[in-house]
Write a protein that holds these residues in place. Structure first.
Motif, PDB file in Angstrom:
ATOM      1  N   GLN A  85      11.147  12.489   9.158  1.00 33.35           N
ATOM      2  CA  GLN A  85      10.001  12.910   9.955  1.00 33.35           C
ATOM      3  C   GLN A  85      10.246  14.305  10.523  1.00 33.35           C
ATOM      4  OE1 GLN A  85       7.103  11.251  10.132  1.00 33.35           O
ATOM      5  NE2 GLN A  85       6.318  13.062  11.219  1.00 33.35           N
ATOM      6  N   THR A 145      17.360   9.152   0.808  1.00 30.32           N
ATOM      7  CA  THR A 145      17.112   7.705   0.742  1.00 30.32           C
ATOM      8  C   THR A 145      18.015   7.024  -0.286  1.00 30.32           C
ATOM      9  OG1 THR A 145      15.285   8.122  -0.807  1.00 30.32           O
ATOM     10  CG2 THR A 145      14.724   7.869   1.533  1.00 30.32           C
ATOM     11  N   TRP A 155      11.030   0.807   0.122  1.00 20.88           N
ATOM     12  CA  TRP A 155      11.123   1.615   1.337  1.00 20.88           C
ATOM     13  C   TRP A 155      11.419   3.059   0.984  1.00 20.88           C
ATOM     14  CZ3 TRP A 155      15.728   4.130   2.771  1.00 20.88           C
ATOM     15  CH2 TRP A 155      15.649   4.841   3.973  1.00 20.88           C
ATOM     16  N   ASP A 189       8.454   4.774  -0.466  1.00 20.56           N
ATOM     17  CA  ASP A 189       7.438   5.056   0.552  1.00 20.56           C
ATOM     18  C   ASP A 189       7.825   6.286   1.364  1.00 20.56           C
ATOM     19  OD1 ASP A 189       5.013   4.319   2.029  1.00 20.56           O
ATOM     20  OD2 ASP A 189       6.399   3.875   3.683  1.00 20.56           O
ATOM     21  N   GLN A 190       9.107   6.424   1.699  1.00 21.69           N
ATOM     22  CA  GLN A 190       9.562   7.596   2.453  1.00 21.69           C
ATOM     23  C   GLN A 190       9.391   8.872   1.634  1.00 21.69           C
ATOM     24  OE1 GLN A 190      10.468   7.479   5.765  1.00 21.69           O
ATOM     25  NE2 GLN A 190       9.684   5.397   5.427  1.00 21.69           N
ATOM     26  N   LYS A 225       5.735   9.882   1.592  1.00 19.89           N
ATOM     27  CA  LYS A 225       5.303  10.516   2.842  1.00 19.89           C
ATOM     28  C   LYS A 225       5.747  11.973   2.910  1.00 19.89           C
ATOM     29  CE  LYS A 225       5.261   6.285   5.639  1.00 19.89           C
ATOM     30  NZ  LYS A 225       5.920   5.564   6.781  1.00 19.89           N
ATOM     31  N   THR A 237      17.236   7.474   9.365  1.00 16.12           N
ATOM     32  CA  THR A 237      16.805   8.232   8.186  1.00 16.12           C
ATOM     33  C   THR A 237      15.320   8.558   8.268  1.00 16.12           C
ATOM     34  OG1 THR A 237      18.492   7.143   6.826  1.00 16.12           O
ATOM     35  CG2 THR A 237      16.652   8.197   5.670  1.00 16.12           C
ATOM     36  N   GLU A 238      14.518   7.592   8.688  1.00 16.04           N
ATOM     37  CA  GLU A 238      13.084   7.835   8.838  1.00 16.04           C
ATOM     38  C   GLU A 238      12.825   8.931   9.869  1.00 16.04           C
ATOM     39  OE1 GLU A 238      11.333   4.115   9.777  1.00 16.04           O
ATOM     40  OE2 GLU A 238      11.712   3.225   7.806  1.00 16.04           O
ATOM     41  N   THR A 239      13.598   8.887  10.957  1.00 23.28           N
ATOM     42  CA  THR A 239      13.459   9.921  11.988  1.00 23.28           C
ATOM     43  C   THR A 239      13.830  11.289  11.432  1.00 23.28           C
ATOM     44  OG1 THR A 239      13.969   8.323  13.739  1.00 23.28           O
ATOM     45  CG2 THR A 239      14.224  10.658  14.273  1.00 23.28           C
ATOM     46  N   ARG A 257      18.489   3.065   8.604  1.00 24.53           N
ATOM     47  CA  ARG A 257      17.193   3.332   7.997  1.00 24.53           C
ATOM     48  C   ARG A 257      16.252   3.964   9.012  1.00 24.53           C
ATOM     49  NH1 ARG A 257      14.182  -0.942   4.016  1.00 24.53           N
ATOM     50  NH2 ARG A 257      12.877  -1.642   5.733  1.00 24.53           N
ATOM     51  N   LEU A 258      16.295   3.472  10.237  1.00 19.29           N
ATOM     52  CA  LEU A 258      15.470   4.065  11.293  1.00 19.29           C
ATOM     53  C   LEU A 258      15.870   5.513  11.539  1.00 19.29           C
ATOM     54  CD1 LEU A 258      15.322   1.093  13.827  1.00 19.29           C
ATOM     55  CD2 LEU A 258      13.483   1.906  12.342  1.00 19.29           C
TER      56      LEU A 258
END
Length: 297
Positions: free
Chosen positions: A281, A165, A141, A144-145, A148, A276-278, A273-274
């Motif tokens: 982004q 991450t 994960w 992958d982040q 991106k 962190t993804e936000t 994790r959500l």
């Protein structure tokens, strides 16, 4: 005993069956190639949190086999004495066999409780290993982040993505190890104590069985003396087995607490994790806006 403990700890530090990706490589346009290398094998295995579970599980499995073997041996002897007693007329011989029967029966009845408890601990152990193994997916994960962010920012914010991450993964990896730490060490202590108890039972139990089986070939007085000599080595056995069973029950409780703690940590990790993804982004979006502003200027 001390040698066994050191051997166990050396095995624990020696590694696990966990497999880690060798490295992950990304191509990022004009920025060239970036590689994310995992931690050195010894370090990553040490931080996995479950490297010590396998050797403790192996010791526990050995204890379980030893219990089963001892129980079967005791039960066979009990059946033999029950078969001999009706044909025994001498009072001393009959009394001695009855004493042997009572002790062997008591021991054989004490062992199944331990077998059941060890089986329950073993099943729950698989749950703990499965929970620890979530960390293997975390690395993919994170990679992958980072990919991106690197591709979307032309590599300018790659270091930031790696830092963010890694921080999340390390923090929750530490949470998982903390959750299971007390149980793991209690399990080590319990199984070492249990192994010691089982070892101490082997010789006197065999002596009593042999004395009982050979009773008919001896004079009644010698038969009784042989059995009573063997019984002295088993005087504390019922108490020792009961203490081990009580300890196994406490270990089950500690294990259940560890599982609940780990499951809670994993739930919170998913939520973070959500977030962190936000956040990442947002880094990408800010970069795109900055590029747009530059083009307009």
């Amino acid at each position: 005993m001390l040698r066994s403990m050191w051997l166990l700890l050396l095995l624990a530090l020696g590694g696990t069956n966990a497999k880690e990706p060798k490295h992950i490589t990304f191509e990022s346009g004009n920025q060239g190639t970036a590689e994310i290398e995992p931690q050195p094998e010894s370090e990553s295995l040490s931080e996995s949190g479950y490297l010590i579970i396998q050797p403790t599980s192996d010791l526990q499995n050995e204890n379980a086999k030893a219990i089963t073997t001892l129980r079967e041996k005791l039960e066979n002897s009990v059946r033999g004495i029950l078969s001999d007693l009706p044909n025994t007329s001498k009072k001393r011989r009959r009394q001695a066999l009855q004493e042997a029967l009572d002790t062997l029966t008591g021991l054989s009845l004490a062992l199944p409780k331990l077998e059941t408890s060890l089986s329950a601990i073993g099943k729950q152990q698989k749950v703990i290993v499965r929970l620890f193994r979530h960390q293997e997916e975390w690395r993919f994960w994170a990679a992958d982040q980072v990919r991106k962010v690197m591709e979307s920012t032309e590599g300018l914010h790659t270091a930031e993505a790696v830092t963010v991450t890694e921080e999340v993964n390390k923090r929750y990896g530490s949470r998982l190890r903390s959750c299971a730490g007390e149980f793991i060490w209690l399990q080590i202590r319990f199984n070492l104590d249990l192994a010691k108890t089982l070892d101490s039972l082997q010789s006197p139990a065999n002596q009593l069985i042999e004395a009982s089986e050979g009773c008919s070939k001896l004079r009644a007085k010698k038969c009784r003396n042989a059995i009573r000599d063997a019984l002295r080595g088993l005087m504390l056995a019922p108490q020792d087995l009961d203490e081990r069973w009580s300890a196994s029950c406490q270990l089950e409780k500690s294990q259940s607490t560890a599982v609940r703690c780990m499951e809670q940590a994993l739930e919170e990790y998913t939520e973070e994790r959500l977030l962190t993804e936000t956040s990442l982004q947002g880094v990408i979006q800010d970069y795109r806006e900055s590029i747009g502003d530059t083009m307009e200027d």
